[in-house]
Every structure is written in C-alpha cells, then in structure tokens.
Scaffold this motif. Structure first.
Motif, PDB file in Angstrom:
ATOM      1  N   ALA A 213       0.831  -1.208   0.000  1.00 28.19           N
ATOM      2  CA  ALA A 213       0.000   0.000   0.000  1.00 28.19           C
ATOM      3  C   ALA A 213       0.864   1.255   0.000  1.00 28.19           C
ATOM      4  O   ALA A 213       1.998   1.242   0.455  1.00 28.19           O
ATOM      5  N   GLY A 214       0.316   2.320  -0.531  1.00 25.53           N
ATOM      6  CA  GLY A 214       0.923   3.641  -0.392  1.00 25.53           C
ATOM      7  C   GLY A 214       2.080   3.885  -1.326  1.00 25.53           C
ATOM      8  O   GLY A 214       2.385   3.087  -2.214  1.00 25.53           O
ATOM      9  N   MET A 215       2.717   5.007  -1.110  1.00 30.08           N
ATOM     10  CA  MET A 215       3.791   5.492  -1.971  1.00 30.08           C
ATOM     11  C   MET A 215       5.057   5.702  -1.133  1.00 30.08           C
ATOM     12  O   MET A 215       4.987   5.854   0.082  1.00 30.08           O
ATOM     13  N   VAL A 216       6.204   5.718  -1.829  1.00 35.38           N
ATOM     14  CA  VAL A 216       7.510   5.879  -1.166  1.00 35.38           C
ATOM     15  C   VAL A 216       8.177   7.115  -1.749  1.00 35.38           C
ATOM     16  O   VAL A 216       8.065   7.390  -2.953  1.00 35.38           O
ATOM     17  N   MET A 217       8.898   7.850  -0.931  1.00 36.65           N
ATOM     18  CA  MET A 217       9.563   9.065  -1.437  1.00 36.65           C
ATOM     19  C   MET A 217      10.817   8.694  -2.227  1.00 36.65           C
ATOM     20  O   MET A 217      11.620   7.860  -1.795  1.00 36.65           O
TER      21      MET A 217
ATOM     22  N   TYR B 146       3.967   9.882   3.349  1.00 38.18           N
ATOM     23  CA  TYR B 146       3.536   8.621   2.732  1.00 38.18           C
ATOM     24  C   TYR B 146       4.095   7.447   3.544  1.00 38.18           C
ATOM     25  O   TYR B 146       4.053   7.481   4.770  1.00 38.18           O
ATOM     26  N   GLU B 147       4.662   6.426   2.869  1.00 38.64           N
ATOM     27  CA  GLU B 147       5.188   5.259   3.600  1.00 38.64           C
ATOM     28  C   GLU B 147       6.646   5.470   3.993  1.00 38.64           C
ATOM     29  O   GLU B 147       7.294   4.542   4.506  1.00 38.64           O
ATOM     30  N   GLY B 148       7.172   6.653   3.772  1.00 39.12           N
ATOM     31  CA  GLY B 148       8.549   6.946   4.165  1.00 39.12           C
ATOM     32  C   GLY B 148       9.446   7.194   2.962  1.00 39.12           C
ATOM     33  O   GLY B 148       8.985   7.280   1.829  1.00 39.12           O
ATOM     34  N   ILE B 149      10.746   7.310   3.262  1.00 42.31           N
ATOM     35  CA  ILE B 149      11.764   7.675   2.267  1.00 42.31           C
ATOM     36  C   ILE B 149      12.493   6.406   1.821  1.00 42.31           C
ATOM     37  O   ILE B 149      12.823   5.555   2.664  1.00 42.31           O
ATOM     38  N   ASP B 150      12.772   6.270   0.540  1.00 41.13           N
ATOM     39  CA  ASP B 150      13.570   5.159   0.002  1.00 41.13           C
ATOM     40  C   ASP B 150      14.796   4.960   0.899  1.00 41.13           C
ATOM     41  O   ASP B 150      15.545   5.915   1.174  1.00 41.13           O
ATOM     42  N   ALA B 151      15.015   3.719   1.358  1.00 39.78           N
ATOM     43  CA  ALA B 151      16.040   3.422   2.374  1.00 39.78           C
ATOM     44  C   ALA B 151      17.458   3.774   1.917  1.00 39.78           C
ATOM     45  O   ALA B 151      18.352   3.967   2.744  1.00 39.78           O
ATOM     46  N   ARG B 152      17.670   3.867   0.615  1.00 42.61           N
ATOM     47  CA  ARG B 152      19.013   4.167   0.113  1.00 42.61           C
ATOM     48  C   ARG B 152      19.468   5.582   0.466  1.00 42.61           C
ATOM     49  O   ARG B 152      20.672   5.870   0.461  1.00 42.61           O
TER      50      ARG B 152
END
Ligand code: JB8
Length: 264
Positions: free
Chosen positions: A57-61, A116-122
C-alpha cells in the motif's frame, strides 16, 4: 547552531517562529532554515513519490529528489560543520532527553521529514556511506502522517537546551535532577483553597526539609504508579530508607541489589 528542515509542508514548521525557539532564533543562537523538498524536483508535476518495489500500500519518497536536496543542505562530511542527518520515522530508536542533549551540542543538524510510507532506504544508507552521522528517531509508539510534527518536537527539545535559550537556568538544573530517574512531583500555586480543594498543608508550612521529603515521596509514588520501567532502572545505592519505605508501599522490594515488583 544551524538547523535545516526539508519537508513537502514547510508551513508546518511555522510554529518554530514562536516561543523559546523563536527567541533563540532572534537572539542569533539558532539559525533555522526550512526548505521545500519540491525545490529539488525536475519534472513539471514536482513529483516526490512513486510506487513501492515489492508491492504494498501507499507510496515511497524517491531517492533522487532527496539525494539532491541532501547534497545541497547536508554538505560534505569533511566540511567544517558537516550536517548530522536526523530522520523522524516510526521505525527509529525512541528519542529521549539524552538524544536532545547530544543534538544540542551539534553545530549542524538536518531534519529530513518524510511523508507517505517513508523515504527510500538508500537515502540514509548513502548519507552514512558518505560519512555523515545519521539518526533515525521515533518520538513514541504511535503513528503520525509524516515527520513534521516529530521534527517540531525534537527541535523544541534540543533548542531549549542551547546555552542562553532558557531564561531561568535554575529550571534546567532542577529538571536534570528529575531526569536522573523520577517523574516530577505535583505543583501548586495560589489560591491555597480553590473549589473546595486545598493545597497540601506541608507546602504552606515553611518547613523546608519536610517539603523536600513530601515532594520526593510524591515523585516516587507517581513514578511507581505510572512508570514501573523507571523504578526498575533506579540505582538502589541512591535511595534512602524513606525512599525504600515509599517504594515498599507501592509494591517494590530490593532483591540482589535491584528493585523488583513484589509478586501479588
Ligand atoms: C511517514 O509516526 B512518525 C512518523 C510517521 C511517518 C513519517 C515519519 C515519522 C513519514 N510517516 O514519527
């Protein structure tokens, strides 16, 4: 101290113009700058998010937008004052007064507020690999819609510790005592009788030693009722006989040099 906040909702941070943090800024103790993440987008729609790899679900930055923003704001790890990256996230380490004290000693903090669901972990991986200090913090076990409110909480917590910010330094000294392991005692002011409720007599007695003892008893009793984790963490060597009596009344006993709850 310099603080940069990057967010898609810069207006959320307007509250930092007020009160203590506002005073610190006006006094030149805190150089606070709020940036709109969308300033680092390159497309016509100023897109900051995309769908998650692996589904869900949701989107990631997006990492590319955040990467450009942080390159500009965080600077290089071998600058004179490289930024310490702080990322509010419900999966972070719980933010405490100890973290606030550590951040108050930094020259440059950059707070990256996700949505959203947060920031791309990289993004945090790359900042660490580049030699930056990175702290991922949760402000408690509940979920917000984004990092902005958590950023406000953390900036107020460390901002008030900057030398010269709090008007009355005595209040910080007393507080650090409380932070030594107990909740604060209850406080009262005038009038002494209000709506049939009286201020405890001992506080009007002028008997300093009895007042101190009463306040400590109150702090111990309410800590035992509300924060058993803090009682279990107390150093028994720092407790006197009266303390142990209050704690025994609240169901605690000393066992092998540690406090433990008495089994019912
Ligand atoms: C998206 O609950 B929180 C928090 C929630 C969030 C983000 C950051 C922090 C980003 N949701 O502290």
């Amino acid at each position: 101290m310099r603080v940069d906040v990057v967010t898609i909702f810069p207006d959320y941070l307007a509250a930092l113009d007020l009160s203590l943090v506002g005073k610190a800024r006006k006094a030149g103790l805190l150089d606070l700058r709020v940036h709109d993440l969308r300033d680092w987008t390159t497309d016509r729609h100023r897109t900051v998010d995309d769908t998650p790899f692996g589904g869900g679900a949701g989107m990631v930055m997006r990492p590319d937008v955040w990467g450009r923003a942080l390159d500009d704001v965080l600077g290089s790890a071998d600058d004179d004052a490289p930024g310490h990256l702080v990322v509010p996230t419900p999966s972070g380490e719980v933010f405490t007064q100890r973290h606030a004290e550590a951040l108050a000693g930094e020259e440059h903090v950059v707070v990256a507020c996700g949505r959203y669901e947060g920031i791309d972990a990289r993004v945090v991986d790359r900042a660490r690999a580049a030699g930056h200090r990175v702290s991922e913090f949760s402000i408690g076990d509940y979920v917000l819609n984004g990092g902005e409110v958590a950023a406000l909480v953390m900036i107020e917590a460390f901002g008030r510790l900057l030398p010269g910010v709090v008007g009355n330094p005595h209040s910080l000294v007393e507080e650090s005592h409380g932070a030594a392991g107990l909740l604060e005692y209850p406080v009262y002011t005038k009038p002494p009788a209000w709506e049939g409720l009286d201020v405890p007599d001992v506080l009007l007695s002028g008997h300093h030693a009895r007042i101190e003892r009463w306040r400590r008893d109150q702090a111990l009793a309410r800590t035992a009722a509300r924060r058993p984790d803090m009682i279990a963490a107390l150093d028994v060597a720092g407790l006197d006989k009266a303390d142990l009596t209050v704690l025994a009344e609240q169901g605690w006993t000393v066992d092998s040099g540690r406090l433990r709850p008495v089994a019912e």
